[in-house]
Design a protein around this motif. Structure first.
Motif, PDB file in Angstrom:
ATOM      1  N   LEU A  19       0.845  -1.180   0.000  1.00 15.52           N
ATOM      2  CA  LEU A  19       0.000   0.000   0.000  1.00 15.52           C
ATOM      3  C   LEU A  19       0.883   1.232   0.000  1.00 15.52           C
ATOM      4  N   SER A  20       0.504   2.240  -0.756  1.00 14.63           N
ATOM      5  CA  SER A  20       1.253   3.490  -0.698  1.00 14.63           C
ATOM      6  C   SER A  20       1.016   4.124   0.660  1.00 14.63           C
ATOM      7  N   ALA A  21       1.989   4.850   1.137  1.00 20.93           N
ATOM      8  CA  ALA A  21       1.905   5.390   2.494  1.00 20.93           C
ATOM      9  C   ALA A  21       1.976   6.897   2.530  1.00 20.93           C
ATOM     10  N   GLU A  22       1.767   7.550   1.390  1.00 18.98           N
ATOM     11  CA  GLU A  22       1.946   9.000   1.382  1.00 18.98           C
ATOM     12  C   GLU A  22       1.018   9.727   2.348  1.00 18.98           C
ATOM     13  N   ALA A  23      -0.223   9.299   2.491  1.00 20.37           N
ATOM     14  CA  ALA A  23      -1.157   9.991   3.383  1.00 20.37           C
ATOM     15  C   ALA A  23      -1.408   9.209   4.667  1.00 20.37           C
ATOM     16  N   SER A  24      -0.580   8.230   4.960  1.00 19.02           N
ATOM     17  CA  SER A  24      -0.866   7.338   6.088  1.00 19.02           C
ATOM     18  C   SER A  24      -0.692   7.985   7.448  1.00 19.02           C
ATOM     19  N   ALA A  25       0.363   8.723   7.642  1.00 22.15           N
ATOM     20  CA  ALA A  25       0.631   9.278   8.963  1.00 22.15           C
ATOM     21  C   ALA A  25       0.303  10.764   8.997  1.00 22.15           C
ATOM     22  N   VAL A  69       8.487   4.916   5.570  1.00 22.36           N
ATOM     23  CA  VAL A  69       9.429   4.884   4.455  1.00 22.36           C
ATOM     24  C   VAL A  69       8.970   3.811   3.467  1.00 22.36           C
ATOM     25  N   GLY A  70       8.854   4.176   2.211  1.00 25.36           N
ATOM     26  CA  GLY A  70       8.424   3.204   1.198  1.00 25.36           C
ATOM     27  C   GLY A  70       6.933   3.029   1.216  1.00 25.36           C
ATOM     28  N   GLY A  71       6.469   1.899   1.656  1.00 24.90           N
ATOM     29  CA  GLY A  71       5.042   1.612   1.717  1.00 24.90           C
ATOM     30  C   GLY A  71       4.747   0.634   2.822  1.00 24.90           C
ATOM     31  N   ILE A  72       3.499   0.225   2.886  1.00 18.74           N
ATOM     32  CA  ILE A  72       3.064  -0.729   3.891  1.00 18.74           C
ATOM     33  C   ILE A  72       2.860  -2.073   3.194  1.00 18.74           C
ATOM     34  N   ASP A  73       3.613  -3.083   3.611  1.00 21.94           N
ATOM     35  CA  ASP A  73       3.491  -4.417   3.033  1.00 21.94           C
ATOM     36  C   ASP A  73       2.376  -5.169   3.752  1.00 21.94           C
ATOM     37  N   GLU A  95     -21.653  -1.402   0.375  1.00 25.20           N
ATOM     38  CA  GLU A  95     -22.735  -1.543  -0.595  1.00 25.20           C
ATOM     39  C   GLU A  95     -22.282  -2.223  -1.877  1.00 25.20           C
ATOM     40  N   GLU A  96     -20.992  -2.197  -2.154  1.00 25.78           N
ATOM     41  CA  GLU A  96     -20.450  -2.789  -3.373  1.00 25.78           C
ATOM     42  C   GLU A  96     -19.860  -4.166  -3.068  1.00 25.78           C
ATOM     43  N   GLU A  97     -19.941  -5.064  -4.023  1.00 23.64           N
ATOM     44  CA  GLU A  97     -19.380  -6.405  -3.850  1.00 23.64           C
ATOM     45  C   GLU A  97     -17.859  -6.386  -3.798  1.00 23.64           C
ATOM     46  N   VAL A  98     -17.252  -5.478  -4.563  1.00 24.66           N
ATOM     47  CA  VAL A  98     -15.795  -5.373  -4.583  1.00 24.66           C
ATOM     48  C   VAL A  98     -15.384  -4.270  -3.600  1.00 24.66           C
ATOM     49  N   VAL A  99     -14.587  -4.651  -2.615  1.00 22.89           N
ATOM     50  CA  VAL A  99     -14.164  -3.723  -1.563  1.00 22.89           C
ATOM     51  C   VAL A  99     -12.694  -3.392  -1.751  1.00 22.89           C
ATOM     52  N   ASP A 100     -12.385  -2.087  -1.775  1.00 18.77           N
ATOM     53  CA  ASP A 100     -10.992  -1.641  -1.778  1.00 18.77           C
ATOM     54  C   ASP A 100     -10.524  -1.654  -0.327  1.00 18.77           C
ATOM     55  N   LEU A 101      -9.598  -2.532  -0.007  1.00 15.47           N
ATOM     56  CA  LEU A 101      -9.126  -2.701   1.369  1.00 15.47           C
ATOM     57  C   LEU A 101      -8.148  -1.615   1.810  1.00 15.47           C
ATOM     58  N   SER A 102      -7.557  -0.901   0.865  1.00 17.71           N
ATOM     59  CA  SER A 102      -6.476   0.048   1.176  1.00 17.71           C
ATOM     60  C   SER A 102      -6.809   1.041   2.283  1.00 17.71           C
ATOM     61  N   PRO A 103      -7.928   1.778   2.235  1.00 16.48           N
ATOM     62  CA  PRO A 103      -8.167   2.735   3.317  1.00 16.48           C
ATOM     63  C   PRO A 103      -8.350   2.080   4.688  1.00 16.48           C
ATOM     64  N   TYR A 104      -8.970   0.924   4.724  1.00 15.74           N
ATOM     65  CA  TYR A 104      -9.175   0.222   5.999  1.00 15.74           C
ATOM     66  C   TYR A 104      -7.838  -0.255   6.576  1.00 15.74           C
TER      67      TYR A 104
END
Length: 166
Positions: free
Chosen positions: A21-27, A36-40, A102-111
């Motif tokens: 996951l990209s981590a630019e807005a994470s912290a 640093v880098g991303g979240i594995d 509500e959607e069958e396909v869930v983007d897990l990234s924000p969670y």
């Protein structure tokens, strides 16, 4: 990183999910910790009755400023994560830990990003043995002993100290 809830339920067996996951807005809002880098992510998704359960481990390299000695340090953080999703509103209303989608396909990234950031330490420390800075002279106690005397006096007895000094 996406998961299809209907396909997962029809499949009947767990699905392995791996990604970064990209981590630019994470912290956001944290000046002392940078990812640093991303979240594995190393996850397993499975379906139980009408609920999809995604659990596993999130890991990332952290660069932070020690809250005691103000040195910059790096450390690898591993965080266990469990997120649950359902397409049925009634199930989510009964259990606060289950996300209604509500959607069958869930983007897990924000969670997943939120689950990682929530478990970051409130005050990062470079090590348990960190002695910090001297409150009198400001020297780093890890590098050298300063010899400053810190007299801890209970303010309730300050008047007595003046009485005995005279």
């Amino acid at each position: 990183m996406n998961v299809n809830l209907r396909e997962l339920a029809q499949r009947g067996s767990p699905v392995e999910l791996r990604g970064r996951l990209s981590a630019e807005a994470s912290a956001t809002g944290r000046e002392d910790i940078r990812i640093v880098g991303g979240i594995d992510a190393s996850l397993t998704a499975r379906s139980e009755s009408d609920t999809a359960i995604v659990d596993g481990t999130l890991s990332a390299e952290l660069e932070f400023v020690c809250s005691k000695c103000l040195r910059t340090s790096k450390e690898k953080a591993e965080v266990p994560v469990t997120e649950m999703f359902t397409l049925q509103r009634g199930i989510a209303e009964r259990d606060d830990d289950i996300h209604f989608v509500e959607e069958e396909v869930v983007d897990l990234s924000p969670y997943l990003r939120e689950a990682f950031v929530v478990q970051l330490p409130m005050a990062a420390v470079c090590g348990e043995a960190c002695k910090g800075l001297c409150p009198v002279c400001g020297k780093d106690r890890n590098a050298e002993a300063c010899g400053c005397v810190q007299e801890r006096l209970d303010p309730r007895f300050a008047g007595l100290k003046d009485f005995f000094d005279s």
